[in-house]
Design an enzyme around this catalytic site. Structure first.
Site, PDB file in Angstrom:
ATOM      1  N   LYS A 153      29.704  48.559  46.182  1.00 27.98           N
ATOM      2  CA  LYS A 153      30.830  48.029  46.811  1.00 27.98           C
ATOM      3  C   LYS A 153      30.495  48.897  47.585  1.00 27.98           C
ATOM      4  O   LYS A 153      30.749  49.806  47.615  1.00 27.98           O
ATOM      5  CB  LYS A 153      32.070  47.501  45.804  1.00 27.98           C
ATOM      6  CG  LYS A 153      32.119  46.907  44.955  1.00 27.98           C
ATOM      7  CD  LYS A 153      33.278  46.518  44.447  1.00 27.98           C
ATOM      8  CE  LYS A 153      33.288  45.277  43.432  1.00 27.98           C
ATOM      9  NZ  LYS A 153      34.534  45.060  42.233  1.00 27.98           N
ATOM     10  N   TYR A 203      33.553  34.871  45.996  1.00 25.88           N
ATOM     11  CA  TYR A 203      34.560  35.849  44.519  1.00 25.88           C
ATOM     12  C   TYR A 203      35.590  34.103  44.734  1.00 25.88           C
ATOM     13  O   TYR A 203      36.816  34.076  44.435  1.00 25.88           O
ATOM     14  CB  TYR A 203      35.238  36.646  45.144  1.00 25.88           C
ATOM     15  CG  TYR A 203      34.944  37.649  45.053  1.00 25.88           C
ATOM     16  CD1 TYR A 203      34.616  38.522  43.879  1.00 25.88           C
ATOM     17  CD2 TYR A 203      34.635  38.989  46.073  1.00 25.88           C
ATOM     18  CE1 TYR A 203      33.757  39.548  42.825  1.00 25.88           C
ATOM     19  CE2 TYR A 203      33.748  39.921  45.038  1.00 25.88           C
ATOM     20  CZ  TYR A 203      33.628  40.098  43.800  1.00 25.88           C
ATOM     21  OH  TYR A 203      32.909  41.071  43.516  1.00 25.88           O
ATOM     22  N   PHE A 246      45.536  39.359  44.447  1.00 24.38           N
ATOM     23  CA  PHE A 246      44.541  39.920  45.113  1.00 24.38           C
ATOM     24  C   PHE A 246      43.316  39.741  45.551  1.00 24.38           C
ATOM     25  O   PHE A 246      42.363  39.955  46.188  1.00 24.38           O
ATOM     26  CB  PHE A 246      44.127  41.901  44.205  1.00 24.38           C
ATOM     27  CG  PHE A 246      43.308  40.921  42.773  1.00 24.38           C
ATOM     28  CD1 PHE A 246      42.199  40.430  43.154  1.00 24.38           C
ATOM     29  CD2 PHE A 246      43.859  40.783  41.351  1.00 24.38           C
ATOM     30  CE1 PHE A 246      41.277  40.348  42.181  1.00 24.38           C
ATOM     31  CE2 PHE A 246      43.052  40.158  40.849  1.00 24.38           C
ATOM     32  CZ  PHE A 246      41.997  39.747  40.912  1.00 24.38           C
ATOM     33  N   ARG A 306      27.053  46.053  32.433  1.00 23.46           N
ATOM     34  CA  ARG A 306      28.710  46.047  32.303  1.00 23.46           C
ATOM     35  C   ARG A 306      28.850  47.313  31.573  1.00 23.46           C
ATOM     36  O   ARG A 306      30.135  47.894  31.798  1.00 23.46           O
ATOM     37  CB  ARG A 306      28.953  45.124  31.326  1.00 23.46           C
ATOM     38  CG  ARG A 306      29.552  43.528  32.182  1.00 23.46           C
ATOM     39  CD  ARG A 306      30.005  41.968  31.473  1.00 23.46           C
ATOM     40  NE  ARG A 306      30.892  42.357  31.515  1.00 23.46           N
ATOM     41  CZ  ARG A 306      31.895  42.411  32.295  1.00 23.46           C
ATOM     42  NH1 ARG A 306      31.787  41.698  33.416  1.00 23.46           N
ATOM     43  NH2 ARG A 306      33.127  41.991  32.525  1.00 23.46           N
ATOM     44  N   THR A 358      36.695  47.304  34.215  1.00 25.59           N
ATOM     45  CA  THR A 358      36.936  47.337  36.047  1.00 25.59           C
ATOM     46  C   THR A 358      37.824  48.373  36.173  1.00 25.59           C
ATOM     47  O   THR A 358      37.614  48.828  37.877  1.00 25.59           O
ATOM     48  CB  THR A 358      37.635  46.076  35.791  1.00 25.59           C
ATOM     49  OG1 THR A 358      36.821  44.590  35.650  1.00 25.59           O
ATOM     50  CG2 THR A 358      38.390  45.281  37.187  1.00 25.59           C
ATOM     51  N   ARG A 387      32.177  53.448  37.041  1.00 29.47           N
ATOM     52  CA  ARG A 387      33.746  53.802  37.687  1.00 29.47           C
ATOM     53  C   ARG A 387      34.264  54.543  37.207  1.00 29.47           C
ATOM     54  O   ARG A 387      35.191  54.986  38.075  1.00 29.47           O
ATOM     55  CB  ARG A 387      33.966  51.690  37.274  1.00 29.47           C
ATOM     56  CG  ARG A 387      33.826  51.086  37.724  1.00 29.47           C
ATOM     57  CD  ARG A 387      33.912  49.507  37.122  1.00 29.47           C
ATOM     58  NE  ARG A 387      33.513  48.199  38.125  1.00 29.47           N
ATOM     59  CZ  ARG A 387      33.401  47.432  36.970  1.00 29.47           C
ATOM     60  NH1 ARG A 387      33.705  47.109  36.104  1.00 29.47           N
ATOM     61  NH2 ARG A 387      33.213  46.235  37.918  1.00 29.47           N
ATOM     62  N   ASN A 390      36.370  49.335  43.386  1.00 33.79           N
ATOM     63  CA  ASN A 390      35.475  50.231  41.851  1.00 33.79           C
ATOM     64  C   ASN A 390      34.346  50.057  42.181  1.00 33.79           C
ATOM     65  O   ASN A 390      33.378  49.814  40.955  1.00 33.79           O
ATOM     66  CB  ASN A 390      36.574  49.230  40.699  1.00 33.79           C
ATOM     67  CG  ASN A 390      35.526  47.457  40.433  1.00 33.79           C
ATOM     68  OD1 ASN A 390      35.562  47.481  41.848  1.00 33.79           O
ATOM     69  ND2 ASN A 390      36.795  47.039  39.698  1.00 33.79           N
ATOM     70  N   HIS A 398      30.503  45.414  41.233  1.00 36.92           N
ATOM     71  CA  HIS A 398      30.153  44.583  40.365  1.00 36.92           C
ATOM     72  C   HIS A 398      28.792  44.257  39.563  1.00 36.92           C
ATOM     73  O   HIS A 398      27.971  44.588  39.889  1.00 36.92           O
ATOM     74  CB  HIS A 398      30.969  43.170  41.428  1.00 36.92           C
ATOM     75  CG  HIS A 398      30.592  41.784  40.644  1.00 36.92           C
ATOM     76  ND1 HIS A 398      31.691  41.922  40.294  1.00 36.92           N
ATOM     77  CD2 HIS A 398      29.207  41.227  40.927  1.00 36.92           C
ATOM     78  CE1 HIS A 398      30.879  39.819  39.761  1.00 36.92           C
ATOM     79  NE2 HIS A 398      30.466  39.368  39.738  1.00 36.92           N
ATOM     80  N   GLU A 421      25.194  33.538  40.631  1.00 36.99           N
ATOM     81  CA  GLU A 421      25.165  34.945  41.530  1.00 36.99           C
ATOM     82  C   GLU A 421      24.185  35.044  41.734  1.00 36.99           C
ATOM     83  O   GLU A 421      23.952  35.304  43.463  1.00 36.99           O
ATOM     84  CB  GLU A 421      26.005  35.973  40.856  1.00 36.99           C
ATOM     85  CG  GLU A 421      27.672  35.084  40.582  1.00 36.99           C
ATOM     86  CD  GLU A 421      28.088  36.901  39.985  1.00 36.99           C
ATOM     87  OE1 GLU A 421      29.641  36.405  39.780  1.00 36.99           O
ATOM     88  OE2 GLU A 421      27.702  37.668  39.270  1.00 36.99           O
TER      89      GLU A 421
HETATM   90  P1  CMP Z   1      34.885  42.411  40.526  1.00 40.46           P
HETATM   91  O1  CMP Z   1      33.785  42.906  39.671  1.00 40.46           O
HETATM   92  O2  CMP Z   1      34.173  42.366  41.589  1.00 40.46           O
HETATM   93  O3  CMP Z   1      35.775  40.764  40.103  1.00 40.46           O
HETATM   94  C1  CMP Z   1      36.798  40.347  40.406  1.00 40.46           C
HETATM   95  C2  CMP Z   1      37.107  41.681  41.312  1.00 40.46           C
HETATM   96  O4  CMP Z   1      38.552  41.891  41.900  1.00 40.46           O
HETATM   97  C3  CMP Z   1      37.072  43.089  40.357  1.00 40.46           C
HETATM   98  O5  CMP Z   1      35.763  43.539  40.863  1.00 40.46           O
HETATM   99  C4  CMP Z   1      38.440  44.019  40.686  1.00 40.46           C
HETATM  100  O6  CMP Z   1      37.605  45.244  41.596  1.00 40.46           O
HETATM  101  C5  CMP Z   1      38.793  42.927  42.016  1.00 40.46           C
HETATM  102  N1  CMP Z   1      40.085  43.585  40.962  1.00 40.46           N
HETATM  103  C6  CMP Z   1      40.413  42.699  39.716  1.00 40.46           C
HETATM  104  N2  CMP Z   1      41.742  43.219  39.790  1.00 40.46           N
HETATM  105  C7  CMP Z   1      42.627  43.324  40.619  1.00 40.46           C
HETATM  106  C8  CMP Z   1      43.992  44.217  41.510  1.00 40.46           C
HETATM  107  N3  CMP Z   1      45.040  44.524  40.786  1.00 40.46           N
HETATM  108  N4  CMP Z   1      43.957  44.669  42.627  1.00 40.46           N
HETATM  109  C9  CMP Z   1      43.220  43.899  43.358  1.00 40.46           C
HETATM  110  N5  CMP Z   1      41.221  43.947  42.896  1.00 40.46           N
HETATM  111  C10 CMP Z   1      41.331  43.518  41.839  1.00 40.46           C
END
Ligand code: CMP
Length: 139
Positions: free
Chosen positions: A10, A50, A58, A86, A92, A103, A113, A116, A127
């Site tokens: 990211k 997404y 979010f 994972r 996450t 992470r 983070n 993905h 994907e």
């Molecule tokens: P990802 O695995 O890319 O899939 C969805 C993303 O949403 C997740 O990683 C996070 O980076 C993001 N995400 C999840 N919860 C929140 C949150 N509370 N605020 C902002 N981003 C979020």
């Protein structure tokens, strides 16, 4: 079984020149990078990727962030690659991630983070097809 999964490094990580360190984590875990490219997503492209999160509070922030700077999209291949990736990524929210995970070491927040990864075989397939043609997958 040997699987393939879609990974995205990211903007928070590409900005800090962490692509190589993150790729080293994948390779050390036995995940082979069989396709990889650097892209600057438009907000439309990030929004489509997404789409499953469209109703989440979010979503707007997530899409803006993913389109803010370049990402590196990649296909990782290996035995149980979806679960293994994972594991290597960690939780996450970096606050909940185990020591040694990407992470834990690199993520800035739950939104920024660093990586993905696909969460299941069906989403991995979708994907990967979102970003790559069959010709670009070099196993
Ligand atoms: P990802 O695995 O890319 O899939 C969805 C993303 O949403 C997740 O990683 C996070 O980076 C993001 N995400 C999840 N919860 C929140 C949150 N509370 N605020 C902002 N981003 C979020």
């Amino acid at each position: 079984a040997v699987e393939r999964t879609l990974s995205i490094i990211k903007p928070d990580a590409t900005r800090r020149n962490l692509t190589g360190k993150i790729n080293a984590k994948f390779e050390e875990a036995g995940l082979r990078i069989v396709a990889q490219k650097r892209l600057h997503l438009s907000t439309a492209q990030a929004g489509k990727f997404y789409e499953v999160h469209k109703e989440r509070p979010f979503y707007g922030e997530l899409v803006e962030f993913m389109a803010s700077e370049p990402v590196v999209v990649q296909v990782l291949e290996g035995e149980g690659a979806i679960a293994k990736n994972r594991e290597v990524m960690g939780a996450t929210n970096p606050a909940n991630a185990d020591a040694g995970t990407i992470r834990k070491e690199f993520a800035l927040s739950v939104g920024e983070n660093s990586v993905h990864g696909s969460d299941a075989p069906e989403t991995a397939k979708e994907e990967i097809a979102f970003f790559f043609s069959g010709l670009e997958l070099v196993g």
